[in-house]
Scaffold this active site. Structure first.
Site, PDB file in Angstrom:
ATOM      1  N   TYR A 109      -6.123  -9.960   2.932  1.00 56.52           N
ATOM      2  CA  TYR A 109      -7.393 -10.248   2.257  1.00 56.52           C
ATOM      3  C   TYR A 109      -7.796 -11.708   2.417  1.00 56.52           C
ATOM      4  O   TYR A 109      -7.002 -12.560   2.784  1.00 56.52           O
ATOM      5  CB  TYR A 109      -7.423  -9.791   0.808  1.00 56.52           C
ATOM      6  CG  TYR A 109      -6.394 -10.237  -0.197  1.00 56.52           C
ATOM      7  CD1 TYR A 109      -5.562 -11.326  -0.012  1.00 56.52           C
ATOM      8  CD2 TYR A 109      -6.282  -9.537  -1.404  1.00 56.52           C
ATOM      9  CE1 TYR A 109      -4.653 -11.715  -0.986  1.00 56.52           C
ATOM     10  CE2 TYR A 109      -5.382  -9.900  -2.375  1.00 56.52           C
ATOM     11  CZ  TYR A 109      -4.555 -11.002  -2.166  1.00 56.52           C
ATOM     12  OH  TYR A 109      -3.660 -11.363  -3.134  1.00 56.52           O
ATOM     13  N   GLU A 110      -9.082 -11.932   2.201  1.00 57.82           N
ATOM     14  CA  GLU A 110      -9.734 -13.219   2.495  1.00 57.82           C
ATOM     15  C   GLU A 110      -9.640 -13.583   3.977  1.00 57.82           C
ATOM     16  O   GLU A 110      -9.603 -14.757   4.340  1.00 57.82           O
ATOM     17  CB  GLU A 110      -9.162 -14.352   1.627  1.00 57.82           C
ATOM     18  CG  GLU A 110      -9.255 -14.104   0.143  1.00 57.82           C
ATOM     19  CD  GLU A 110     -10.652 -13.716  -0.324  1.00 57.82           C
ATOM     20  OE1 GLU A 110     -11.638 -14.112   0.332  1.00 57.82           O
ATOM     21  OE2 GLU A 110     -10.767 -13.009  -1.323  1.00 57.82           O
ATOM     22  N   GLY A 111      -9.614 -12.586   4.822  1.00 61.09           N
ATOM     23  CA  GLY A 111      -9.573 -12.807   6.267  1.00 61.09           C
ATOM     24  C   GLY A 111      -8.169 -12.641   6.797  1.00 61.09           C
ATOM     25  O   GLY A 111      -7.260 -13.391   6.422  1.00 61.09           O
TER      26      GLY A 111
END
Length: 591
Positions: free
Chosen positions: A440-442
């Site tokens: 998550y968050e890239g």
């Protein structure tokens, strides 16, 4: 069950001996951030995390969150809500937020140790206040005056929490594909309709309101990422004076069933003509969202660090207690039926790997947080250098600390043998929880493309130049220090190769843009290992110059020696992979 003890000694060593953060805070105008205040904040933060959050970690994993489908309400695990009430009452939600909106006004770097402790103590719980900070930053920098007044104060005070709503069922990293719509209304608000998925803390029972920052398209939006706008959409409607009104058309449709972080509410959120307000300029929403995202990426890097540290603590304790076999060189404890497993070289390899990645990673992460504060420097050149270096280091901190988090939690579990695989010791939870941090968050691949494609190629390596300048200055300063010679020489050689490797990639990419994608992951990891070599060399120098006991200084030296001998050589494999280029990645046919 795994336990947690905040590593205050090493945290203080990094902040005050390696980074000299207390002096930097005074120089930058954070006059309240004295050593006494910072010590008191960290002591109280450690108490809260050790005694309140850590005992709830296994509870959250076992109980999880539950959704009442009739009402759309989410109930969090037992004890979570009460812990949040204590967190908010203690002022932790606004530790590094502006005093003008009810915050403590402390530097970002002062809040980082608390964030690390929270994540190590209870990652699932820590996800609930996580994105409030990002929402605060987005509204602070991009919102209108009335939006800051209406939304920031309750967010900073912890009475409300925030979310970041990007992902849709068909649209993950490619935000240009998103379909959520925003229709203008006669009163200046907008009607938001669409579905967002994977929304962390999208619904819960902690607070009276939840502030969603939502990406959506206006009717006249151009196609792709240039047509995205940002909106603030509260769960309960809020007027322009900040007063709460009736429930908004925002509803949790379902909770995801996940590999880990069971105590964290990962929601599908449906917006059905919900009232929202435009944040920033039309079609410029990515600016505000990246303000949130960059904040969140550093925060997720800290999650990897915190989990690694907790896993190491428990593996070290177990390795000192567990008796199995004798040391190959002869019994170390002949009075016992067997030696503790820490005498075995392979166990020490795993423990030292974790130790090197945790303690070096802490210095790297804390320095990046300090760069956020350097934005307040009165000198324009210093601000520009800090901004360039922060942009360069953010994908490295996010990706490397989370990848190392997966590695460290698995090493720690391995130290327990079969006992690590069962739930009793809590190690398998740490391993499961760590896996999400690389996603998550890239994902790591997205961070790699951001680093090489944007921060290096597009921006012509502005941040890398600052980093290499720091390395050069350090090596020059200590060129005659014989005690640092084992670190300075290899560091200089690695930095020179780093620069040469970057140049070769740029030349190759000029002929074929796919060379960027082929090299990105290995370039990211290569950069992380060389950056960590710098921080280990600095840590040894700082320890030598400090008033710490000789045993502490020797511990830092021994761990740095292990890092340079056993971990830094990983960079050579990444360099070889980079040199193989796109030709080593043949396009596979559909069959």
């Amino acid at each position: 069950m795994s336990t947690y003890k905040a590593p205050l000694d090493d945290i203080r060593f990094v902040l005050f001996d390696v980074l000299h953060a207390d002096a930097a805070f005074q120089r930058l105008g954070f006059t309240d951030a004295t050593r006494d205040i910072l010590d008191a904040v960290m002591d109280e933060g450690a108490r809260f995390c050790e005694s309140v959050l850590a005992p709830l970690n296994a509870v959250g994993d076992q109980a999880g969150c539950t959704l009442d489908k009739a009402s759309g309400q989410v109930t969090t695990p037992p004890g979570f809500k009460e812990a949040y009430a204590e967190y908010a009452a203690g002022g932790w939600a606004g530790l590094s937020s502006p005093e003008a909106f009810g915050g403590q006004g402390l530097p970002h770097a002062a809040g980082v140790p608390i964030k690390e402790m929270i994540d190590a103590a209870n990652l699932s719980w820590g996800n609930f206040p996580l994105l409030s900070h990002g929402a605060t930053e987005a509204l602070l920098h991009h919102g209108e005056d009335w939006q800051r007044e209406a939304f920031l104060r309750p967010l900073v005070e912890g009475r409300w929490t925030g979310t970041m709503c990007l992902t849709e069922p068909h649209c993950g990293s490619d935000l240009g594909l998103l379909k959520t719509r925003a229709e203008p209304c006669s009163d200046g608000s907008y009607s938001i309709t669409g579905t967002k998925i994977f929304i962390t803390a999208g619904e819960h029972d902690f607070t009276e309101n939840i502030v969603h920052l939502v990406l959506a398209r206006l009717p006249d939006a151009p196609a792709g990422s240039k047509g995205i706008s940002l909106f603030v959409v509260p769960k309960v409607r809020v007027d322009r004076k900040g007063a709460m009104r009736e429930a908004n058309a925002v509803r949790c449709g379902s909770l995801e069933h996940k590999m880990g972080i069971h105590g964290s509410a990962t929601c599908v959120i449906n917006f059905d003509a919900a009232q929202g307000y435009l944040v920033g300029q039309p079609h410029k929403g990515l600016m505000g969202m990246f303000t949130m995202m960059n904040s969140a990426r550093l925060a997720v890097g800290l999650q990897g660090l915190g989990l690694s540290d907790r896993a190491l603590q428990n593996a070290l304790r177990y390795s000192r207690e567990r008796l199995q076999m004798r040391a190959l060189s002869g019994p170390r404890h002949p009075e016992k039926p067997a030696d503790p497993i820490i005498v075995h070289p392979d166990v020490r390899r795993m423990l030292l790997t974790c130790k090197a990645l945790v303690e070096g990673g802490r210095a790297m992460a804390y320095h990046s947080a300090l760069l956020l504060d350097e934005a307040h420097d009165a000198d324009a050149d210093a601000r520009a250098a800090a901004d360039a270096l922060l942009g360069f280091m953010t994908p490295i901190v996010k990706a490397c600390l989370t990848e190392w988090g997966v590695e460290c939690t698995y090493h720690a579990l391995q130290c327990f043998g079969g006992h690590g695989y069962i739930a009793e010791h809590g190690m398998e939870q740490l391993a499961r929880d760590a896996r999400i941090t690389t996603l998550y968050e890239g994902t790591t691949g997205i961070q790699a493309l951001d680093l090489l494609g944007r921060k290096v190629i597009q921006l012509q390596g502005a941040g890398l130049k600052v980093m290499l300048g720091m390395v050069e200055a350090f090596c020059k300063e200590h060129a005659q220090d014989e005690r640092l010679a084992p670190f300075v020489g290899p560091l200089q050689a690695s930095a020179a190769e780093w620069q040469q490797l970057t140049t070769r990639i740029a030349k190759a990419a000029a002929g074929n843009a796919d060379e960027i994608g082929a090299a990105a992951y290995d370039y990211l990891m290569y950069s992380g290992y060389v950056a960590l070599a710098y921080w280990w060399a600095r840590s040894v120098a700082a320890a030598d110059a400090s008033s710490h006991p000789d045993a502490f200084k020797q511990d830092k030296r021994d761990t740095a020696t292990f890092y340079f001998a056993r971990i830094l050589p990983r960079a050579l494999a990444h360099a070889a992979a980079i040199e193989s280029g796109i030709a080593s990645l043949p396009e596979l046919g559909e069959a």
